[in-house]
Design an enzyme around this catalytic site. Structure first.
Site, PDB file in Angstrom:
ATOM      1  N   TYR A   1     -11.465 -11.905 -14.049  1.00 16.04           N
ATOM      2  CA  TYR A   1     -11.430 -11.338 -12.698  1.00 16.04           C
ATOM      3  C   TYR A   1     -12.791 -11.538 -12.047  1.00 16.04           C
ATOM      4  O   TYR A   1     -13.825 -11.384 -12.684  1.00 16.04           O
ATOM      5  CB  TYR A   1     -11.104  -9.837 -12.737  1.00 16.04           C
ATOM      6  CG  TYR A   1      -9.737  -9.542 -13.295  1.00 16.04           C
ATOM      7  CD1 TYR A   1      -8.586  -9.921 -12.602  1.00 16.04           C
ATOM      8  CD2 TYR A   1      -9.590  -8.895 -14.516  1.00 16.04           C
ATOM      9  CE1 TYR A   1      -7.336  -9.661 -13.113  1.00 16.04           C
ATOM     10  CE2 TYR A   1      -8.331  -8.627 -15.029  1.00 16.04           C
ATOM     11  CZ  TYR A   1      -7.211  -9.013 -14.332  1.00 16.04           C
ATOM     12  OH  TYR A   1      -5.967  -8.759 -14.835  1.00 16.04           O
TER      13      TYR A   1
ATOM     14  N   THR B   1      -1.239 -14.591 -15.820  1.00 15.90           N
ATOM     15  CA  THR B   1      -1.453 -15.331 -14.573  1.00 15.90           C
ATOM     16  C   THR B   1      -2.757 -14.889 -13.919  1.00 15.90           C
ATOM     17  O   THR B   1      -3.192 -13.753 -14.084  1.00 15.90           O
ATOM     18  CB  THR B   1      -0.297 -15.119 -13.573  1.00 15.90           C
ATOM     19  OG1 THR B   1      -0.170 -13.732 -13.281  1.00 15.90           O
ATOM     20  CG2 THR B   1       1.014 -15.659 -14.104  1.00 15.90           C
TER      21      THR B   1
ATOM     22  N   PHE C   1      16.682 -13.621 -10.882  1.00 15.49           N
ATOM     23  CA  PHE C   1      17.227 -13.688 -12.225  1.00 15.49           C
ATOM     24  C   PHE C   1      17.920 -12.374 -12.541  1.00 15.49           C
ATOM     25  O   PHE C   1      17.542 -11.323 -12.029  1.00 15.49           O
ATOM     26  CB  PHE C   1      16.103 -13.959 -13.239  1.00 15.49           C
ATOM     27  CG  PHE C   1      15.496 -15.318 -13.081  1.00 15.49           C
ATOM     28  CD1 PHE C   1      16.016 -16.414 -13.735  1.00 15.49           C
ATOM     29  CD2 PHE C   1      14.415 -15.508 -12.233  1.00 15.49           C
ATOM     30  CE1 PHE C   1      15.474 -17.680 -13.554  1.00 15.49           C
ATOM     31  CE2 PHE C   1      13.858 -16.770 -12.048  1.00 15.49           C
ATOM     32  CZ  PHE C   1      14.394 -17.854 -12.716  1.00 15.49           C
TER      33      PHE C   1
ATOM     34  N   GLU D   1       0.569 -17.043  -7.934  1.00 14.64           N
ATOM     35  CA  GLU D   1       0.203 -16.667  -9.292  1.00 14.64           C
ATOM     36  C   GLU D   1       0.138 -17.906 -10.167  1.00 14.64           C
ATOM     37  O   GLU D   1       1.125 -18.622 -10.314  1.00 14.64           O
ATOM     38  CB  GLU D   1       1.219 -15.678  -9.848  1.00 14.64           C
ATOM     39  CG  GLU D   1       1.295 -14.397  -9.028  1.00 14.64           C
ATOM     40  CD  GLU D   1       2.399 -13.496  -9.497  1.00 14.64           C
ATOM     41  OE1 GLU D   1       2.172 -12.745 -10.459  1.00 14.64           O
ATOM     42  OE2 GLU D   1       3.490 -13.548  -8.900  1.00 14.64           O
TER      43      GLU D   1
END
Length: 162
Positions: A98, A34, A116, A86
């Protein structure tokens, strides 16, 4: 369940910002890389936009536009204390990016965020989200956003909105 009118009135939603280091979980723990926005982009989201999983289009710098899914929220499985945004771009990049500018157009909503009971069930849900997003983005009303002028403009500043 979030109210549809609260979600849809903000879509499509366009934003861009510099890619920053996230929690380091996407690629390493989930196998689903991500790109993360800085706090100021997340903080500038509409105050009433529902947390959850969305889909749309993304580009890095002035690169090609690709399908994407984006999680907006608190990531309950990881018990985040800060809201995050994300983006998983459905494209294999040769290297990290980045510091590059990420351009995102959110066009649809998949589901609310939820907790979850295992990492495996989280990964399975994300993979299902990716498959559903691929189908939705092929629909003409969503596909046309890929060609929006937003992806053609100067990439030199961070901005939210359109």
């Amino acid at each position: 369940m979030p109210r549809a009118d609260c979600i849809m009135r903000h879509l499509p939603y366009f934003c861009r910002g510099q890619v920053v280091r996230g929690f380091g979980r996407g690629s390493k723990q989930l196998g689903i890389p991500t790109a993360n926005f800085p706090e100021q982009v997340v903080d500038n989201l509409p105050a009433d936009i529902s947390t959850g999983i969305y889909y749309g289009w993304a580009s890095v710098g002035s690169g090609d536009v690709h399908k994407m899914v984006v999680s907006i929220g608190w990531n309950p499985y990881y018990k985040n204390t800060k809201k995050s945004m994300e983006t998983h771009i459905m494209h294999i990049f040769k290297e990290d990016f980045y510091g590059e500018i990420l351009n995102v157009a959110i066009v649809g909503y998949l589901r609310p965020e939820k907790n979850f009971d295992s990492l495996e069930s989280l990964i399975s849900a994300i993979q299902g989200d990716i498959e559903e997003a691929k189908k939705q983005l092929d629909l003409p009303e969503h596909f046309k956003v890929k060609e929006d002028n937003f992806f053609q403009v100067s990439k030199s500043k961070i901005m939210n909105g359109h």
